[in-house]
Design a protein around this motif. Structure first.
Motif, PDB file in Angstrom:
ATOM      1  N   ALA A 184       0.646  -4.738   3.121  1.00  0.00           N
ATOM      2  CA  ALA A 184       1.573  -4.045   4.017  1.00  0.00           C
ATOM      3  C   ALA A 184       1.715  -2.598   3.576  1.00  0.00           C
ATOM      4  O   ALA A 184       1.646  -2.286   2.386  1.00  0.00           O
ATOM      5  CB  ALA A 184       2.940  -4.732   4.005  1.00  0.00           C
ATOM      6  N   LEU A 185       1.920  -1.729   4.556  1.00  0.00           N
ATOM      7  CA  LEU A 185       2.052  -0.302   4.260  1.00  0.00           C
ATOM      8  C   LEU A 185       3.469   0.026   3.804  1.00  0.00           C
ATOM      9  O   LEU A 185       4.445  -0.429   4.389  1.00  0.00           O
ATOM     10  CB  LEU A 185       1.712   0.515   5.509  1.00  0.00           C
ATOM     11  CG  LEU A 185       1.488   2.017   5.292  1.00  0.00           C
ATOM     12  CD1 LEU A 185       0.252   2.249   4.442  1.00  0.00           C
ATOM     13  CD2 LEU A 185       1.335   2.716   6.636  1.00  0.00           C
ATOM     14  N   ASN A 186       3.560   0.825   2.739  1.00  0.00           N
ATOM     15  CA  ASN A 186       4.845   1.348   2.278  1.00  0.00           C
ATOM     16  C   ASN A 186       4.777   2.872   2.380  1.00  0.00           C
ATOM     17  O   ASN A 186       4.123   3.524   1.579  1.00  0.00           O
ATOM     18  CB  ASN A 186       5.112   0.913   0.836  1.00  0.00           C
ATOM     19  CG  ASN A 186       6.370   1.560   0.266  1.00  0.00           C
ATOM     20  OD1 ASN A 186       7.172   2.128   1.008  1.00  0.00           O
ATOM     21  ND2 ASN A 186       6.535   1.489  -1.035  1.00  0.00           N
ATOM     22  N   ASN A 187       5.452   3.412   3.384  1.00  0.00           N
ATOM     23  CA  ASN A 187       5.436   4.862   3.591  1.00  0.00           C
ATOM     24  C   ASN A 187       6.841   5.449   3.453  1.00  0.00           C
ATOM     25  O   ASN A 187       7.224   6.378   4.163  1.00  0.00           O
ATOM     26  CB  ASN A 187       4.853   5.183   4.978  1.00  0.00           C
ATOM     27  CG  ASN A 187       4.389   6.632   5.082  1.00  0.00           C
ATOM     28  OD1 ASN A 187       4.125   7.274   4.066  1.00  0.00           O
ATOM     29  ND2 ASN A 187       4.308   7.146   6.287  1.00  0.00           N
TER      30      ASN A 187
ATOM     31  N   GLY B 146       9.291   1.471   5.071  1.00  0.00           N
ATOM     32  CA  GLY B 146       9.111   0.253   4.294  1.00  0.00           C
ATOM     33  C   GLY B 146       9.377  -1.016   5.062  1.00  0.00           C
ATOM     34  O   GLY B 146       9.392  -2.109   4.478  1.00  0.00           O
ATOM     35  N   VAL B 147       9.564  -0.897   6.378  1.00  0.00           N
ATOM     36  CA  VAL B 147       9.910  -2.066   7.197  1.00  0.00           C
ATOM     37  C   VAL B 147       8.812  -3.119   7.180  1.00  0.00           C
ATOM     38  O   VAL B 147       9.072  -4.313   6.996  1.00  0.00           O
ATOM     39  CB  VAL B 147      10.217  -1.640   8.651  1.00  0.00           C
ATOM     40  CG1 VAL B 147      10.321  -2.864   9.560  1.00  0.00           C
ATOM     41  CG2 VAL B 147      11.514  -0.839   8.702  1.00  0.00           C
ATOM     42  N   GLU B 148       7.560  -2.700   7.373  1.00  0.00           N
ATOM     43  CA  GLU B 148       6.461  -3.673   7.415  1.00  0.00           C
ATOM     44  C   GLU B 148       6.387  -4.462   6.113  1.00  0.00           C
ATOM     45  O   GLU B 148       6.272  -5.694   6.121  1.00  0.00           O
ATOM     46  CB  GLU B 148       5.126  -2.963   7.666  1.00  0.00           C
ATOM     47  CG  GLU B 148       3.955  -3.947   7.735  1.00  0.00           C
ATOM     48  CD  GLU B 148       2.586  -3.283   7.675  1.00  0.00           C
ATOM     49  OE1 GLU B 148       1.581  -4.017   7.729  1.00  0.00           O
ATOM     50  OE2 GLU B 148       2.525  -2.045   7.566  1.00  0.00           O
ATOM     51  N   MET B 149       6.471  -3.752   4.995  1.00  0.00           N
ATOM     52  CA  MET B 149       6.392  -4.434   3.709  1.00  0.00           C
ATOM     53  C   MET B 149       7.588  -5.360   3.510  1.00  0.00           C
ATOM     54  O   MET B 149       7.444  -6.497   3.048  1.00  0.00           O
ATOM     55  CB  MET B 149       6.314  -3.427   2.566  1.00  0.00           C
ATOM     56  CG  MET B 149       6.035  -4.071   1.217  1.00  0.00           C
ATOM     57  SD  MET B 149       5.755  -2.869  -0.104  1.00  0.00           S
ATOM     58  CE  MET B 149       7.399  -2.163  -0.260  1.00  0.00           C
ATOM     59  N   GLY B 150       8.783  -4.881   3.866  1.00  0.00           N
ATOM     60  CA  GLY B 150       9.981  -5.710   3.731  1.00  0.00           C
ATOM     61  C   GLY B 150       9.897  -6.986   4.534  1.00  0.00           C
ATOM     62  O   GLY B 150      10.277  -8.070   4.065  1.00  0.00           O
TER      63      GLY B 150
ATOM     64  N   ASP C 236      -6.533   7.319   7.571  1.00  0.00           N
ATOM     65  CA  ASP C 236      -6.399   6.035   8.271  1.00  0.00           C
ATOM     66  C   ASP C 236      -7.549   5.106   7.913  1.00  0.00           C
ATOM     67  O   ASP C 236      -7.376   3.889   7.799  1.00  0.00           O
ATOM     68  CB  ASP C 236      -6.357   6.263   9.782  1.00  0.00           C
ATOM     69  CG  ASP C 236      -5.088   6.968  10.235  1.00  0.00           C
ATOM     70  OD1 ASP C 236      -4.095   6.949   9.466  1.00  0.00           O
ATOM     71  OD2 ASP C 236      -5.073   7.540  11.338  1.00  0.00           O
ATOM     72  N   ALA C 237      -8.745   5.678   7.735  1.00  0.00           N
ATOM     73  CA  ALA C 237      -9.918   4.865   7.394  1.00  0.00           C
ATOM     74  C   ALA C 237      -9.747   4.215   6.020  1.00  0.00           C
ATOM     75  O   ALA C 237     -10.127   3.055   5.824  1.00  0.00           O
ATOM     76  CB  ALA C 237     -11.175   5.733   7.408  1.00  0.00           C
ATOM     77  N   GLU C 238      -9.164   4.950   5.081  1.00  0.00           N
ATOM     78  CA  GLU C 238      -8.942   4.397   3.749  1.00  0.00           C
ATOM     79  C   GLU C 238      -7.905   3.274   3.787  1.00  0.00           C
ATOM     80  O   GLU C 238      -8.079   2.232   3.144  1.00  0.00           O
ATOM     81  CB  GLU C 238      -8.488   5.504   2.797  1.00  0.00           C
ATOM     82  CG  GLU C 238      -9.586   6.482   2.417  1.00  0.00           C
ATOM     83  CD  GLU C 238      -9.071   7.679   1.653  1.00  0.00           C
ATOM     84  OE1 GLU C 238      -9.818   8.204   0.816  1.00  0.00           O
ATOM     85  OE2 GLU C 238      -7.913   8.092   1.895  1.00  0.00           O
ATOM     86  N   ILE C 239      -6.834   3.500   4.538  1.00  0.00           N
ATOM     87  CA  ILE C 239      -5.792   2.474   4.662  1.00  0.00           C
ATOM     88  C   ILE C 239      -6.372   1.213   5.278  1.00  0.00           C
ATOM     89  O   ILE C 239      -6.127   0.095   4.807  1.00  0.00           O
ATOM     90  CB  ILE C 239      -4.608   2.986   5.504  1.00  0.00           C
ATOM     91  CG1 ILE C 239      -3.928   4.183   4.825  1.00  0.00           C
ATOM     92  CG2 ILE C 239      -3.603   1.862   5.752  1.00  0.00           C
ATOM     93  CD1 ILE C 239      -3.283   3.874   3.508  1.00  0.00           C
ATOM     94  N   GLN C 240      -7.169   1.367   6.331  1.00  0.00           N
ATOM     95  CA  GLN C 240      -7.760   0.202   6.996  1.00  0.00           C
ATOM     96  C   GLN C 240      -8.755  -0.499   6.076  1.00  0.00           C
ATOM     97  O   GLN C 240      -8.811  -1.736   6.042  1.00  0.00           O
ATOM     98  CB  GLN C 240      -8.457   0.632   8.292  1.00  0.00           C
ATOM     99  CG  GLN C 240      -8.929  -0.544   9.143  1.00  0.00           C
ATOM    100  CD  GLN C 240      -7.792  -1.486   9.515  1.00  0.00           C
ATOM    101  OE1 GLN C 240      -6.757  -1.051  10.029  1.00  0.00           O
ATOM    102  NE2 GLN C 240      -7.957  -2.781   9.239  1.00  0.00           N
ATOM    103  N   ALA C 241      -9.522   0.285   5.324  1.00  0.00           N
ATOM    104  CA  ALA C 241     -10.482  -0.314   4.390  1.00  0.00           C
ATOM    105  C   ALA C 241      -9.761  -1.159   3.343  1.00  0.00           C
ATOM    106  O   ALA C 241     -10.212  -2.260   2.992  1.00  0.00           O
ATOM    107  CB  ALA C 241     -11.304   0.778   3.718  1.00  0.00           C
TER     108      ALA C 241
ATOM    109  N   ILE D 149       0.857  -1.184   0.000  1.00  0.00           N
ATOM    110  CA  ILE D 149       0.000   0.000   0.000  1.00  0.00           C
ATOM    111  C   ILE D 149       0.892   1.232   0.000  1.00  0.00           C
ATOM    112  O   ILE D 149       1.484   1.594   1.018  1.00  0.00           O
ATOM    113  CB  ILE D 149      -0.935   0.013   1.231  1.00  0.00           C
ATOM    114  CG1 ILE D 149      -1.795  -1.259   1.245  1.00  0.00           C
ATOM    115  CG2 ILE D 149      -1.823   1.254   1.207  1.00  0.00           C
ATOM    116  CD1 ILE D 149      -2.651  -1.396   2.495  1.00  0.00           C
ATOM    117  N   ASN D 150       1.011   1.862  -1.138  1.00  0.00           N
ATOM    118  CA  ASN D 150       1.877   3.026  -1.296  1.00  0.00           C
ATOM    119  C   ASN D 150       1.153   4.260  -0.742  1.00  0.00           C
ATOM    120  O   ASN D 150       0.288   4.826  -1.388  1.00  0.00           O
ATOM    121  CB  ASN D 150       2.214   3.216  -2.779  1.00  0.00           C
ATOM    122  CG  ASN D 150       3.374   4.159  -2.994  1.00  0.00           C
ATOM    123  OD1 ASN D 150       4.149   4.415  -2.077  1.00  0.00           O
ATOM    124  ND2 ASN D 150       3.500   4.668  -4.191  1.00  0.00           N
ATOM    125  N   LYS D 151       1.502   4.652   0.467  1.00  0.00           N
ATOM    126  CA  LYS D 151       0.757   5.695   1.173  1.00  0.00           C
ATOM    127  C   LYS D 151       1.080   7.096   0.650  1.00  0.00           C
ATOM    128  O   LYS D 151       2.236   7.455   0.496  1.00  0.00           O
ATOM    129  CB  LYS D 151       1.047   5.641   2.679  1.00  0.00           C
ATOM    130  CG  LYS D 151       0.139   6.530   3.516  1.00  0.00           C
ATOM    131  CD  LYS D 151       0.429   6.340   5.006  1.00  0.00           C
ATOM    132  CE  LYS D 151      -0.578   7.084   5.864  1.00  0.00           C
ATOM    133  NZ  LYS D 151      -0.612   8.520   5.621  1.00  0.00           N
TER     134      LYS D 151
END
Length: 206
Positions: A54-57, A66-70, A36-41, A28-30
């Protein structure tokens, strides 16, 4: 609601990756405007579809973003490998290979080759250069060759205007419209707004 409607396009891309029998994780390229609601949706939609997200911020946080995505990609790499499965036989004819792409990947009905493209295919066949993978050059705005057909359209055909070979790269290019096939800059490139002062402070990136 717009995000939920647009998920049809992402769902089709997930399906397409699964066609090749490879594992999938959605990054998810933030953007700064995302809530936050859109990301959670989006996370929930991916979970319902049975795929990791996974979030990519990195845009705002650098490597830390990018830690979560990695970590999720690394975890996926540790799973038993599944062999890559192509969607067509590379030795099939050019029309057969492109039809497989349109029907299986794009979700369309079939392919129409214009007169010039038909002639080019015959020439490639005569020289024995038709047994290579296909690269499709078309609009990036739609799974079809019509930029106005958004989401995951059905019931369309793809029209090929030009067929040429890239022998060095080893693939055949099927072009659907008069588009730029090399990357181009917009009329006002982002670099025009960027600067760095004598103290090393960078501006204009965000």
């Amino acid at each position: 609601e717009a995000l939920k409607k647009g998920f049809a396009n992402l769902a089709k891309h997930i399906e397409n990756m699964r066609l090749f029998d490879v594992p999938v994780v959605v990054g998810i390229n933030k953007f700064i405007s995302d809530t936050d609601a859109e990301i959670q949706a989006l996370r929930d939609l991916c979970a319902d579809y049975g795929v990791e997200a996974a979030l990519n911020n990195c845009w705002a946080e650098g490597g830390k973003g990018g830690v979560e995505m990695g970590e999720k990609v690394l975890k996926m790499l540790e799973q038993p490998k599944t062999p890559y499965k192509p969607i067509y036989d590379v030795n099939a004819s050019i029309p057969e290979k492109l039809t497989a792409i349109v029907q299986k990947v794009y979700g369309g009905d079939g392919v129409v080759f214009e007169g010039n493209a038909k002639k080019q295919i015959q020439e490639l066949e005569a020289f024995g250069l038709d047994h290579m993978p296909i690269c499709v050059a078309k609009t990036q705005y739609s799974l079809s060759d019509n930029p106005a057909l958004l989401g995951a359209p059905k019931g369309f055909t793809v029209t090929v205007k030009d067929v040429r070979i890239c022998t060095g790269a080893g693939f055949i290019v099927c072009q659907t419209s008069n588009i730029m096939t090399m990357p181009g800059l917009p009329k006002v490139p982002a670099a025009n707004r960027m600067d760095i002062d004598e103290n090393g402070v960078i501006t204009g990136l965000f």
